[in-house]
Design a protein around this motif. Structure first.
Motif, PDB file in Angstrom:
ATOM      1  N   VAL A 175      28.201  41.380  38.411  1.00 29.01           N
ATOM      2  CA  VAL A 175      28.723  41.705  37.081  1.00 29.01           C
ATOM      3  C   VAL A 175      28.804  43.216  36.869  1.00 29.01           C
ATOM      4  N   SER A 176      27.760  43.943  37.249  1.00 29.78           N
ATOM      5  CA  SER A 176      27.754  45.390  37.014  1.00 29.78           C
ATOM      6  C   SER A 176      28.804  46.110  37.861  1.00 29.78           C
ATOM      7  N   SER A 177      29.161  45.528  39.000  1.00 32.04           N
ATOM      8  CA  SER A 177      30.147  46.160  39.892  1.00 32.04           C
ATOM      9  C   SER A 177      31.496  45.451  39.849  1.00 32.04           C
ATOM     10  N   ARG A 178      31.736  44.665  38.806  1.00 32.57           N
ATOM     11  CA  ARG A 178      32.925  43.811  38.770  1.00 32.57           C
ATOM     12  C   ARG A 178      34.225  44.603  38.857  1.00 32.57           C
ATOM     13  N   PHE A 179      34.280  45.788  38.279  1.00 32.64           N
ATOM     14  CA  PHE A 179      35.515  46.556  38.271  1.00 32.64           C
ATOM     15  C   PHE A 179      35.823  47.138  39.654  1.00 32.64           C
ATOM     16  N   THR A 180      34.805  47.705  40.292  1.00 35.12           N
ATOM     17  CA  THR A 180      35.035  48.276  41.625  1.00 35.12           C
ATOM     18  C   THR A 180      35.230  47.172  42.663  1.00 35.12           C
ATOM     19  N   LEU A 181      34.549  46.046  42.492  1.00 35.63           N
ATOM     20  CA  LEU A 181      34.743  44.935  43.422  1.00 35.63           C
ATOM     21  C   LEU A 181      36.188  44.430  43.361  1.00 35.63           C
ATOM     22  N   GLU A 182      36.711  44.322  42.150  1.00 37.73           N
ATOM     23  CA  GLU A 182      38.092  43.864  42.018  1.00 37.73           C
ATOM     24  C   GLU A 182      39.057  44.874  42.623  1.00 37.73           C
ATOM     25  N   GLU A 183      38.772  46.152  42.446  1.00 39.95           N
ATOM     26  CA  GLU A 183      39.651  47.193  42.977  1.00 39.95           C
ATOM     27  C   GLU A 183      39.614  47.219  44.500  1.00 39.95           C
ATOM     28  N   PHE A 184      38.414  47.123  45.071  1.00 43.77           N
ATOM     29  CA  PHE A 184      38.267  47.234  46.527  1.00 43.77           C
ATOM     30  C   PHE A 184      38.603  45.930  47.251  1.00 43.77           C
ATOM     31  N   LEU A 185      38.213  44.797  46.642  1.00 43.77           N
ATOM     32  CA  LEU A 185      38.331  43.515  47.342  1.00 43.77           C
ATOM     33  C   LEU A 185      39.464  42.645  46.822  1.00 43.77           C
ATOM     34  N   GLY A 186      40.008  42.995  45.662  1.00 38.29           N
ATOM     35  CA  GLY A 186      41.110  42.216  45.126  1.00 38.29           C
ATOM     36  C   GLY A 186      40.697  40.888  44.526  1.00 38.29           C
ATOM     37  N   ARG A 187      39.433  40.745  44.175  1.00 39.33           N
ATOM     38  CA  ARG A 187      38.977  39.497  43.567  1.00 39.33           C
ATOM     39  C   ARG A 187      38.269  39.801  42.259  1.00 39.33           C
ATOM     40  N   ASP A 188      38.661  39.091  41.214  1.00 44.42           N
ATOM     41  CA  ASP A 188      38.032  39.236  39.905  1.00 44.42           C
ATOM     42  C   ASP A 188      36.894  38.226  39.805  1.00 44.42           C
ATOM     43  N   PHE A 189      35.673  38.714  39.960  1.00 41.64           N
ATOM     44  CA  PHE A 189      34.522  37.818  39.962  1.00 41.64           C
ATOM     45  C   PHE A 189      34.139  37.337  38.567  1.00 41.64           C
ATOM     46  N   MET A 190      34.889  37.757  37.553  1.00 41.97           N
ATOM     47  CA  MET A 190      34.651  37.235  36.215  1.00 41.97           C
ATOM     48  C   MET A 190      35.510  36.006  35.934  1.00 41.97           C
TER      49      MET A 190
END
Length: 220
Positions: A175-190
């Motif tokens: 959750v805390s890294s959701r924005f960078t994870l989506e940017e780097f990995l292309g997946r929205d974990f929310m």
């Protein structure tokens, strides 16, 4: 209008305190302790700065009160769970899902924790209330692990505090890294499908770790 006929203004000190706390939570979540403005908190709470200082003493005192309220809200949800009638495996599953759901639904909680870590835990260190609110959750987990050992579902000597930190940390990072994870990995974990997928994997990892070994000699 005469003084005698003037309408009485009903005092609501508890309501004022709650409005101040809610406004302060928003300010500290968005701007941290350093960036939060006392005048903005007072305006949002529909009161004045004098009342803020009257109830909480200082900006730092209000910040500690927000942290205490945050941890109390988190702990009350977990402590309110009735795990005793569930099997140990089902109890751990429910506890994990409840904690992960709370973290996903309250990303501001993570902002406050991250901000306090920037202060090296200086403000929670002096608060006995924070320790009191977290302790019941750990004790509930410890009791569940002990039941699992007694039924043969879980292995022995699992550190309840380490397990609790690991369980919370699994959702904290996502959750805390959701924005960078989506940017780097292309997946929205929310997104719900991504949440379900990673939660199922994490739960499987936790239960696999707890599972009692088939060889009794390995359980000692």
């Amino acid at each position: 209008m005469s003084e005698a006929s003037a309408p009485l203004v009903k005092r609501d000190p508890e309501g004022t305190r709650r409005r101040i706390l809610a406004a302060a939570t928003e300010q500290f979540t968005s701007h941290g302790l350093a960036g939060a403005r006392v005048d903005a908190i007072a305006r949002a709470a529909d009161t004045n700065e004098r009342m803020l200082y009257y109830y909480y003493g200082s900006k730092e005192g209000l910040y500690v009160a927000v942290l205490e309220e945050m941890y109390a809200d988190y702990a009350s949800r977990e402590a309110g769970l009735d795990l005793a009638d569930l099997t140990p495996t089902a109890a751990i599953t429910l506890l994990a899902q409840t904690i992960w759901t709370y973290v996903r639904e309250n990303p501001g909680w993570l902002c406050l924790i991250n901000n306090e870590n920037l202060h090296q835990g200086r403000y929670v260190k002096g608060s006995g209330k924070v320790k009191q609110t977290i302790s019941p959750v750990v004790e509930m987990l410890r009791a569940t692990l002990a039941r699992g050992v007694a039924t043969g579902e879980f292995k022995r000597h699992v550190d309840a505090l380490n397990f609790c930190v690991t369980l919370v940390g699994m959702s904290f990072y996502v959750v805390s890294s959701r924005f960078t994870l989506e940017e780097f990995l292309g997946r929205d974990f929310m997104e719900q499908s991504a949440q379900d997928s990673i939660s199922n994997m994490q739960l499987g990892m936790l239960l696999a770790y707890l599972r009692a070994p088939s060889d009794p000699l390995d359980a000692s």
